[in-house]
Design a protein around this motif. Structure first.
Motif, PDB file in Angstrom:
ATOM      1  N   PRO A  29      35.462   7.229  15.817  1.00  0.00           N
ATOM      2  CA  PRO A  29      35.915   6.204  14.869  1.00  0.00           C
ATOM      3  C   PRO A  29      35.517   6.487  13.433  1.00  0.00           C
ATOM      4  CG  PRO A  29      34.080   5.380  16.185  1.00  0.00           C
ATOM      5  CD  PRO A  29      34.485   6.696  16.791  1.00  0.00           C
ATOM      6  N   GLY A  30      34.559   7.382  13.228  1.00  0.00           N
ATOM      7  CA  GLY A  30      34.128   7.721  11.879  1.00  0.00           C
ATOM      8  C   GLY A  30      34.995   8.766  11.211  1.00  0.00           C
ATOM      9  N   LYS A  31      35.922   9.374  11.960  1.00  0.00           N
ATOM     10  CA  LYS A  31      36.768  10.419  11.408  1.00  0.00           C
ATOM     11  C   LYS A  31      38.221   9.955  11.347  1.00  0.00           C
ATOM     12  CE  LYS A  31      33.825  14.274  12.856  1.00  0.00           C
ATOM     13  NZ  LYS A  31      33.747  15.556  13.615  1.00  0.00           N
ATOM     14  N   TYR A  32      38.908  10.400  10.327  1.00  0.00           N
ATOM     15  CA  TYR A  32      40.318  10.084  10.109  1.00  0.00           C
ATOM     16  C   TYR A  32      40.561   8.578  10.169  1.00  0.00           C
ATOM     17  CZ  TYR A  32      40.927  15.110  10.728  1.00  0.00           C
ATOM     18  OH  TYR A  32      40.839  16.483  10.596  1.00  0.00           O
ATOM     19  N   PRO A  33      39.844   7.816   9.350  1.00  0.00           N
ATOM     20  CA  PRO A  33      40.046   6.362   9.357  1.00  0.00           C
ATOM     21  C   PRO A  33      41.467   6.012   8.928  1.00  0.00           C
ATOM     22  CG  PRO A  33      38.747   7.043   7.453  1.00  0.00           C
ATOM     23  CD  PRO A  33      38.859   8.240   8.334  1.00  0.00           C
ATOM     24  N   GLY A  34      41.973   4.930   9.496  1.00  0.00           N
ATOM     25  CA  GLY A  34      43.300   4.468   9.153  1.00  0.00           C
ATOM     26  C   GLY A  34      44.423   5.122   9.923  1.00  0.00           C
ATOM     27  N   HIS A  60      43.855  25.632  15.430  1.00  0.00           N
ATOM     28  CA  HIS A  60      42.822  24.922  14.675  1.00  0.00           C
ATOM     29  C   HIS A  60      43.072  23.415  14.682  1.00  0.00           C
ATOM     30  CE1 HIS A  60      40.935  28.562  13.451  1.00  0.00           C
ATOM     31  NE2 HIS A  60      41.868  28.939  12.593  1.00  0.00           N
ATOM     32  N   VAL A  61      44.316  22.996  14.443  1.00  0.00           N
ATOM     33  CA  VAL A  61      44.562  21.550  14.363  1.00  0.00           C
ATOM     34  C   VAL A  61      44.461  20.904  15.745  1.00  0.00           C
ATOM     35  CG1 VAL A  61      45.981  21.824  12.300  1.00  0.00           C
ATOM     36  CG2 VAL A  61      47.092  21.715  14.528  1.00  0.00           C
ATOM     37  N   SER A  62      44.820  21.630  16.794  1.00  0.00           N
ATOM     38  CA  SER A  62      44.707  21.074  18.143  1.00  0.00           C
ATOM     39  C   SER A  62      43.250  20.873  18.527  1.00  0.00           C
ATOM     40  CB  SER A  62      45.403  21.993  19.151  1.00  0.00           C
ATOM     41  OG  SER A  62      46.773  22.146  18.860  1.00  0.00           O
ATOM     42  N   ALA A  63      42.419  21.879  18.243  1.00  0.00           N
ATOM     43  CA  ALA A  63      40.989  21.748  18.541  1.00  0.00           C
ATOM     44  C   ALA A  63      40.371  20.624  17.719  1.00  0.00           C
ATOM     45  CB  ALA A  63      40.277  23.069  18.273  1.00  0.00           C
ATOM     46  N   GLU A  64      40.760  20.514  16.458  1.00  0.00           N
ATOM     47  CA  GLU A  64      40.244  19.448  15.606  1.00  0.00           C
ATOM     48  C   GLU A  64      40.650  18.081  16.138  1.00  0.00           C
ATOM     49  OE1 GLU A  64      38.667  17.524  11.986  1.00  0.00           O
ATOM     50  OE2 GLU A  64      38.182  19.288  13.211  1.00  0.00           O
ATOM     51  N   ALA A  65      41.911  17.930  16.518  1.00  0.00           N
ATOM     52  CA  ALA A  65      42.372  16.638  17.029  1.00  0.00           C
ATOM     53  C   ALA A  65      41.678  16.290  18.338  1.00  0.00           C
ATOM     54  CB  ALA A  65      43.888  16.661  17.214  1.00  0.00           C
ATOM     55  N   PHE A  66      41.489  17.279  19.212  1.00  0.00           N
ATOM     56  CA  PHE A  66      40.812  17.023  20.483  1.00  0.00           C
ATOM     57  C   PHE A  66      39.398  16.488  20.235  1.00  0.00           C
ATOM     58  CE2 PHE A  66      38.055  18.294  23.987  1.00  0.00           C
ATOM     59  CZ  PHE A  66      38.748  17.787  25.081  1.00  0.00           C
ATOM     60  N   ARG A  67      38.707  17.081  19.270  1.00  0.00           N
ATOM     61  CA  ARG A  67      37.307  16.714  19.047  1.00  0.00           C
ATOM     62  C   ARG A  67      37.155  15.470  18.184  1.00  0.00           C
ATOM     63  NH1 ARG A  67      36.513  23.029  17.636  1.00  0.00           N
ATOM     64  NH2 ARG A  67      36.558  23.818  19.784  1.00  0.00           N
ATOM     65  N   ALA A  68      38.119  15.215  17.290  1.00  0.00           N
ATOM     66  CA  ALA A  68      37.929  14.163  16.294  1.00  0.00           C
ATOM     67  C   ALA A  68      38.655  12.866  16.606  1.00  0.00           C
ATOM     68  CB  ALA A  68      38.382  14.673  14.920  1.00  0.00           C
ATOM     69  N   ALA A  69      39.714  12.913  17.416  1.00  0.00           N
ATOM     70  CA  ALA A  69      40.546  11.717  17.592  1.00  0.00           C
ATOM     71  C   ALA A  69      39.786  10.560  18.223  1.00  0.00           C
ATOM     72  CB  ALA A  69      41.777  12.046  18.428  1.00  0.00           C
ATOM     73  N   GLY A  70      38.754  10.868  18.990  1.00  0.00           N
ATOM     74  CA  GLY A  70      37.974   9.811  19.630  1.00  0.00           C
ATOM     75  C   GLY A  70      36.813   9.299  18.800  1.00  0.00           C
TER      76      GLY A  70
END
Length: 298
Positions: free
Chosen positions: A163-168, A151-161
């Motif tokens: 800019p609106g997600k995981y600010p900071g 779950h965390v790998s799929a989330e990181a793959f989709r969200a890391a790029g």
């Protein structure tokens, strides 16, 4: 034109030793090609047990198994030539019993997704991998930490790029391909089992293969794998590095255990690949593949 020496590969695993039993030869293969390779380990394996009888009673293992497992991980990383990062979560343990007991408070598998994925998103934005390796929806096998790792790998793959997600948590970076490991695919076990029997050698896989054919008392069969192999990495030249990494985890891996039941030479003859499923890709590529960086390099 890009080259492999410009590439970065990130493998995300649940516990120390998982990196050595799943995809280790692939990682060593790409290190040889000039790729920068990192393993992220989600938990410290704190709730693991001593699985190698030769280590039972060992004073360090009995006194501080978690600390010893950190040293084993460092030795395995050196054997493979990779970088390593701990993500800092607490091992959930493997619940046993009927009914299953609740998971321990605060463990990795019980973390909300955004909290569990945040350290990996930060690492992806820092390391900037082009390819990520992880487990499928079943975790490779249904350990709660392996499923959470998916779950965390799929989330990181989709969200890391985004800019609106995981600010900071760093400048956005979008990896290009996500793969699921198939270290325990049935086809490989069948091939190795038949090769051993053809040579008059005892196969350690007989019980595993028989269980795949059996039904439980209610007539249910083991689940069919969700994914077929799309990508085969030929890497017999680094099977030795994989075995050295496995032996580094001496509290977890017995030297006479299943991982070493088939010689590296016979494996190279019968099944010289490590197998993967291309789960998501942001670049065009043709299947089947023989390179994790197909569509990126060239």
């Amino acid at each position: 034109m890009t080259s492999l020496s410009e590439m970065r590969l990130l493998a995300v695993h649940a516990h120390p030793d998982d990196e050595s039993s799943k995809g280790a030869a692939t990682m060593a293969h790409y290190v040889r090609q000039g790729v920068e390779v990192m393993v992220a380990t989600c938990t410290g394996g704190e709730r693991g047990s001593i699985l190698n009888a030769e280590m039972e009673g060992h004073p360090y293992a009995e006194r501080d198994l978690t600390g010893l497992r950190r040293l084993e991980m460092a030795q395995a990383a050196a054997a493979l030539g990779i970088r390593h990062r701990w993500l800092g979560f607490m091992d959930s343990g493997l619940p046993e019993g009927d009914p299953l007991p609740p998971l321990p408070w605060g463990c990795f598998a019980l973390q909300p997704l955004e909290r569990a994925a945040a350290p990996l998103v930060r690492l992806v934005r820092e390391f900037r991998p082009h390819v990520i390796l992880t487990y499928d929806e079943n975790g490779g096998y249904p350990h709660p930490d392996h499923i959470q790792t998916h779950h965390v790998s799929a989330e990181a793959f989709r969200a890391a790029g985004d800019p609106g997600k995981y600010p900071g948590l760093g400048e956005p970076w979008a990896p290009l391909k996500l793969y699921y490991d198939r270290a325990f695919n049935l086809e490989r076990f069948v091939a190795l089992h038949e090769a051993l029997e053809e040579r008059g050698l005892q196969s350690p896989y007989a019980a595993r293969l028989a269980a795949q054919q059996e039904s439980d008392p209610e007539g249910h069969r083991p689940p069919v794998p969700r994914h077929d192999t799309t990508t085969k990495i030929e890497c017999p030249h680094t099977f030795g590095h994989r075995d050295e990494a496995l032996r580094s985890h001496r509290t977890q891996v017995a030297p006479d255990g299943m991982f070493f039941a088939v010689s590296a030479e016979l494996q190279a003859e019968v099944w010289p690949w490590e197998d993967y499923v291309l789960a998501e890709s942001r670049v065009p590529t043709e299947l089947p593949e023989s390179d994790l960086f197909a569509g990126i390099v060239g």
